[in-house]
Design a protein around this motif. Sequence first.
Motif, PDB file in Angstrom:
ATOM      1  N   ASP A  13       0.814  -1.214   0.000  1.00 15.08           N
ATOM      2  CA  ASP A  13       0.000   0.000   0.000  1.00 15.08           C
ATOM      3  C   ASP A  13       0.849   1.266   0.000  1.00 15.08           C
ATOM      4  O   ASP A  13       0.541   2.230  -0.690  1.00 15.08           O
ATOM      5  CB  ASP A  13      -0.945   0.002   1.208  1.00 15.08           C
ATOM      6  CG  ASP A  13      -1.967  -1.114   1.118  1.00 15.08           C
ATOM      7  OD1 ASP A  13      -2.668  -1.180   0.085  1.00 15.08           O
ATOM      8  OD2 ASP A  13      -2.049  -1.930   2.046  1.00 15.08           O
ATOM      9  N   ILE A  14       1.896   1.263   0.814  1.00 12.83           N
ATOM     10  CA  ILE A  14       2.720   2.457   0.974  1.00 12.83           C
ATOM     11  C   ILE A  14       4.161   2.017   1.186  1.00 12.83           C
ATOM     12  O   ILE A  14       4.420   1.045   1.891  1.00 12.83           O
ATOM     13  CB  ILE A  14       2.282   3.289   2.202  1.00 12.83           C
ATOM     14  CG1 ILE A  14       0.807   3.658   2.112  1.00 12.83           C
ATOM     15  CG2 ILE A  14       3.115   4.559   2.329  1.00 12.83           C
ATOM     16  CD1 ILE A  14       0.256   4.246   3.400  1.00 12.83           C
ATOM     17  N   ARG A  34       3.345   4.546  -7.492  1.00  9.10           N
ATOM     18  CA  ARG A  34       3.114   4.044  -6.136  1.00  9.10           C
ATOM     19  C   ARG A  34       3.249   5.170  -5.115  1.00  9.10           C
ATOM     20  O   ARG A  34       3.941   6.167  -5.339  1.00  9.10           O
ATOM     21  CB  ARG A  34       4.115   2.935  -5.801  1.00  9.10           C
ATOM     22  CG  ARG A  34       4.122   1.785  -6.790  1.00  9.10           C
ATOM     23  CD  ARG A  34       2.750   1.157  -6.998  1.00  9.10           C
ATOM     24  NE  ARG A  34       2.306   0.352  -5.888  1.00  9.10           N
ATOM     25  CZ  ARG A  34       2.514  -0.951  -5.764  1.00  9.10           C
ATOM     26  NH1 ARG A  34       3.158  -1.605  -6.707  1.00  9.10           N
ATOM     27  NH2 ARG A  34       2.061  -1.595  -4.720  1.00  9.10           N
ATOM     28  N   GLU A  35       2.576   4.998  -3.996  1.00 11.70           N
ATOM     29  CA  GLU A  35       2.677   5.959  -2.899  1.00 11.70           C
ATOM     30  C   GLU A  35       3.956   5.644  -2.128  1.00 11.70           C
ATOM     31  O   GLU A  35       4.117   4.552  -1.585  1.00 11.70           O
ATOM     32  CB  GLU A  35       1.460   5.856  -1.991  1.00 11.70           C
ATOM     33  CG  GLU A  35       1.410   6.919  -0.923  1.00 11.70           C
ATOM     34  CD  GLU A  35       0.115   6.907  -0.116  1.00 11.70           C
ATOM     35  OE1 GLU A  35       0.025   7.713   0.811  1.00 11.70           O
ATOM     36  OE2 GLU A  35      -0.780   6.093  -0.412  1.00 11.70           O
ATOM     37  N   ASP A  57      -3.224  -2.839   6.122  1.00  9.91           N
ATOM     38  CA  ASP A  57      -2.281  -2.278   5.160  1.00  9.91           C
ATOM     39  C   ASP A  57      -1.077  -3.188   5.015  1.00  9.91           C
ATOM     40  O   ASP A  57      -0.629  -3.814   5.979  1.00  9.91           O
ATOM     41  CB  ASP A  57      -1.773  -0.903   5.606  1.00  9.91           C
ATOM     42  CG  ASP A  57      -2.774   0.205   5.385  1.00  9.91           C
ATOM     43  OD1 ASP A  57      -3.780  -0.027   4.693  1.00  9.91           O
ATOM     44  OD2 ASP A  57      -2.545   1.312   5.900  1.00  9.91           O
TER      45      ASP A  57
END
Length: 85
Positions: A13-14, A34-35, A57
């Motif tokens: 996710d991050i 992507r973050e 997450d």
Amino acid sequence: YETGKAICEHPFDILFCYGEDARYMVKAAKECGREAYYFEDRDVFNRAIADTVCPGDVVLVKGSHSMELDSETMVPIFGRTIRQY
């Protein structure tokens, strides 16, 4: 930089990166859409993770062993590490 491009092929996710060399990984991950965030200060890095991550997450935290991310970041925030490579 190449590591950042390679990780884009994996689900997360991050991406949070800490340390001088990690800035290139963040650059590549962002170019893949992507973050990703880069931090020079460990306290700010730790606070960002603690304030951002939600249950469920998938978080990729990358650093050299000398950065002590297990003992100085993951365990204090989450109480444990899930997987270490």
